[in-house]
Design a protein around this motif. Structure first.
Motif, PDB file in Angstrom:
ATOM      1  N   ALA A  62       8.420   5.869 -67.999  1.00  0.00           N
ATOM      2  CA  ALA A  62       9.117   4.695 -68.546  1.00  0.00           C
ATOM      3  C   ALA A  62      10.627   4.893 -68.487  1.00  0.00           C
ATOM      4  N   GLY A  63      11.088   6.077 -68.822  1.00  0.00           N
ATOM      5  CA  GLY A  63      12.523   6.365 -68.751  1.00  0.00           C
ATOM      6  C   GLY A  63      13.044   6.279 -67.338  1.00  0.00           C
ATOM      7  N   LEU A  64      12.262   6.779 -66.390  1.00  0.00           N
ATOM      8  CA  LEU A  64      12.663   6.723 -64.985  1.00  0.00           C
ATOM      9  C   LEU A  64      12.735   5.278 -64.510  1.00  0.00           C
ATOM     10  N   VAL A  65      11.703   4.498 -64.817  1.00  0.00           N
ATOM     11  CA  VAL A  65      11.691   3.090 -64.409  1.00  0.00           C
ATOM     12  C   VAL A  65      12.842   2.350 -65.067  1.00  0.00           C
TER      13      VAL A  65
ATOM     14  N   LEU B 157       7.072  -8.751 -77.234  1.00  0.00           N
ATOM     15  CA  LEU B 157       7.714  -8.518 -75.946  1.00  0.00           C
ATOM     16  C   LEU B 157       9.113  -9.104 -75.897  1.00  0.00           C
ATOM     17  N   LEU B 158       9.921  -8.548 -75.018  1.00  0.00           N
ATOM     18  CA  LEU B 158      11.153  -9.198 -74.586  1.00  0.00           C
ATOM     19  C   LEU B 158      10.888  -9.527 -73.125  1.00  0.00           C
ATOM     20  N   LEU B 159      10.915 -10.806 -72.802  1.00  0.00           N
ATOM     21  CA  LEU B 159      10.578 -11.287 -71.455  1.00  0.00           C
ATOM     22  C   LEU B 159      11.817 -11.680 -70.680  1.00  0.00           C
ATOM     23  N   VAL B 160      11.828 -11.333 -69.412  1.00  0.00           N
ATOM     24  CA  VAL B 160      12.866 -11.789 -68.506  1.00  0.00           C
ATOM     25  C   VAL B 160      12.144 -12.460 -67.344  1.00  0.00           C
ATOM     26  N   ILE B 161      12.342 -13.767 -67.233  1.00  0.00           N
ATOM     27  CA  ILE B 161      11.690 -14.545 -66.183  1.00  0.00           C
ATOM     28  C   ILE B 161      12.728 -14.888 -65.128  1.00  0.00           C
ATOM     29  N   ASP B 162      12.465 -14.455 -63.923  1.00  0.00           N
ATOM     30  CA  ASP B 162      13.363 -14.650 -62.788  1.00  0.00           C
ATOM     31  C   ASP B 162      13.409 -16.122 -62.384  1.00  0.00           C
TER      32      ASP B 162
ATOM     33  N   THR C  80       9.440  -9.644 -65.950  1.00  0.00           N
ATOM     34  CA  THR C  80       9.750  -8.319 -66.470  1.00  0.00           C
ATOM     35  C   THR C  80       9.573  -8.389 -67.971  1.00  0.00           C
ATOM     36  N   SER C  81       8.716  -7.525 -68.507  1.00  0.00           N
ATOM     37  CA  SER C  81       8.485  -7.541 -69.946  1.00  0.00           C
ATOM     38  C   SER C  81       8.733  -6.152 -70.515  1.00  0.00           C
ATOM     39  N   TYR C  82       9.439  -6.132 -71.627  1.00  0.00           N
ATOM     40  CA  TYR C  82       9.778  -4.883 -72.300  1.00  0.00           C
ATOM     41  C   TYR C  82       9.031  -4.828 -73.615  1.00  0.00           C
ATOM     42  N   ARG C  83       8.583  -3.627 -73.971  1.00  0.00           N
ATOM     43  CA  ARG C  83       7.813  -3.414 -75.190  1.00  0.00           C
ATOM     44  C   ARG C  83       8.429  -2.278 -76.000  1.00  0.00           C
TER      45      ARG C  83
ATOM     46  N   ASP D 186      10.157   0.525 -78.065  1.00  0.00           N
ATOM     47  CA  ASP D 186      11.531   0.999 -78.226  1.00  0.00           C
ATOM     48  C   ASP D 186      12.481   0.469 -77.151  1.00  0.00           C
ATOM     49  N   ASP D 187      11.966   0.060 -76.000  1.00  0.00           N
ATOM     50  CA  ASP D 187      12.827  -0.458 -74.932  1.00  0.00           C
ATOM     51  C   ASP D 187      13.488  -1.778 -75.317  1.00  0.00           C
ATOM     52  N   ILE D 188      12.854  -2.534 -76.208  1.00  0.00           N
ATOM     53  CA  ILE D 188      13.358  -3.864 -76.556  1.00  0.00           C
ATOM     54  C   ILE D 188      14.772  -3.808 -77.116  1.00  0.00           C
ATOM     55  N   ALA D 189      15.038  -2.914 -78.033  1.00  0.00           N
ATOM     56  CA  ALA D 189      16.362  -2.864 -78.681  1.00  0.00           C
ATOM     57  C   ALA D 189      17.467  -2.597 -77.669  1.00  0.00           C
ATOM     58  N   GLU D 190      17.248  -1.673 -76.749  1.00  0.00           N
ATOM     59  CA  GLU D 190      18.270  -1.358 -75.755  1.00  0.00           C
ATOM     60  C   GLU D 190      18.491  -2.514 -74.787  1.00  0.00           C
ATOM     61  N   VAL D 191      17.410  -3.150 -74.355  1.00  0.00           N
ATOM     62  CA  VAL D 191      17.529  -4.289 -73.443  1.00  0.00           C
ATOM     63  C   VAL D 191      18.214  -5.455 -74.157  1.00  0.00           C
ATOM     64  N   ARG D 192      17.842  -5.687 -75.402  1.00  0.00           N
ATOM     65  CA  ARG D 192      18.466  -6.761 -76.188  1.00  0.00           C
ATOM     66  C   ARG D 192      19.982  -6.541 -76.267  1.00  0.00           C
ATOM     67  N   ARG D 193      20.403  -5.312 -76.554  1.00  0.00           N
ATOM     68  CA  ARG D 193      21.842  -5.020 -76.632  1.00  0.00           C
ATOM     69  C   ARG D 193      22.526  -5.277 -75.287  1.00  0.00           C
ATOM     70  N   SER D 194      21.882  -4.880 -74.193  1.00  0.00           N
ATOM     71  CA  SER D 194      22.463  -5.123 -72.862  1.00  0.00           C
ATOM     72  C   SER D 194      22.628  -6.615 -72.595  1.00  0.00           C
ATOM     73  N   ILE D 195      21.603  -7.386 -72.952  1.00  0.00           N
ATOM     74  CA  ILE D 195      21.662  -8.839 -72.743  1.00  0.00           C
ATOM     75  C   ILE D 195      22.778  -9.440 -73.592  1.00  0.00           C
ATOM     76  N   GLU D 196      22.817  -9.075 -74.872  1.00  0.00           N
ATOM     77  CA  GLU D 196      23.821  -9.656 -75.775  1.00  0.00           C
ATOM     78  C   GLU D 196      25.241  -9.316 -75.337  1.00  0.00           C
ATOM     79  N   ARG D 197      25.452  -8.095 -74.825  1.00  0.00           N
ATOM     80  CA  ARG D 197      26.789  -7.724 -74.325  1.00  0.00           C
ATOM     81  C   ARG D 197      27.142  -8.509 -73.062  1.00  0.00           C
ATOM     82  N   ALA D 198      26.139  -8.822 -72.249  1.00  0.00           N
ATOM     83  CA  ALA D 198      26.389  -9.468 -70.962  1.00  0.00           C
ATOM     84  C   ALA D 198      26.485 -10.990 -71.041  1.00  0.00           C
ATOM     85  N   LEU D 199      25.936 -11.591 -72.070  1.00  0.00           N
ATOM     86  CA  LEU D 199      25.911 -13.058 -72.161  1.00  0.00           C
ATOM     87  C   LEU D 199      27.279 -13.716 -71.999  1.00  0.00           C
ATOM     88  N   PRO D 200      28.325 -13.257 -72.685  1.00  0.00           N
ATOM     89  CA  PRO D 200      29.621 -13.932 -72.519  1.00  0.00           C
ATOM     90  C   PRO D 200      30.137 -13.884 -71.076  1.00  0.00           C
TER      91      PRO D 200
END
Length: 166
Positions: free
Chosen positions: A24-27, A119-124, A132-135, A137-151
């Motif tokens: 999971a870490g590698l992916v 889940l945190l879902l990302v639909i292309d 792409t679905s995150y479950r 502990d991955d959710i918090a890190e992905v959420r932070r990345s999304i929130e930082r990138a939104l602006p």
């Protein structure tokens, strides 16, 4: 049964969990290319999207619990219903949203989602792409990345289907 489907009988549960975490870490590291922006790498071109590009090239980014997964209107597709707790892209939406998406289990690639899964879902934008679905502990890190990138993603156009420049 293929040799890939077998698990050696002497592998302990602890080792399987550690191996799963390593994979999971590698992916996760490959998808986000380890940079602080958190953007995924593009396919064959080797192009990398910034986190802003990843957000711009996504149709839907939302977090919630799976309500149901039903056969879709076409072979290889499912109707995924999610009780959405957080919308990222678009910024708002229905409390219960239904998505017509590629069945993750159609080629045996991924297990199908189950009711009750968080889940945190990302639909292309590409309707033929897997969700792409995150479950967990991955959710918090992905959420932070999304929130930082939104602006930075606001008003950005996605070119080449998200596979190259944005």
């Amino acid at each position: 049964m293929s040799r890939w489907a077998r698990r050696p009988p002497d592998v302990s549960e602890e080792h399987r969990v550690l191996a799963g975490a390593a994979v999971a870490g590698l992916v996760f590291g490959i998808a986000f290319d380890g940079d602080s922006a958190g953007g995924p790498a593009g396919p064959a071109t080797g192009a990398k999207l910034s986190a802003e590009g990843w957000v711009a090239c996504s149709q839907v980014m939302a977090e919630g619990e799976v309500v149901s997964v039903e056969e879709g209107p076409e072979a290889g597709r499912v109707l995924l219903t999610v009780a959405v707790t957080d919308w990222f892209k678009p910024a708002t939406g229905e409390k219960e949203a239904r998505f017509d998406v590629v069945d993750p289990a159609k080629d045996g690639a991924y297990p199908r989602w189950k009711p009750g899964e968080h889940l945190l879902l990302v639909i292309d934008r590409d309707p033929t792409a897997y969700v792409t679905s995150y479950r967990g502990d991955d959710i918090a890190e992905v959420r932070r990345s999304i929130e930082r990138a939104l602006p930075g993603a606001a008003g950005r156009e996605c070119r080449d289907g998200g596979r190259g420049d944005v």
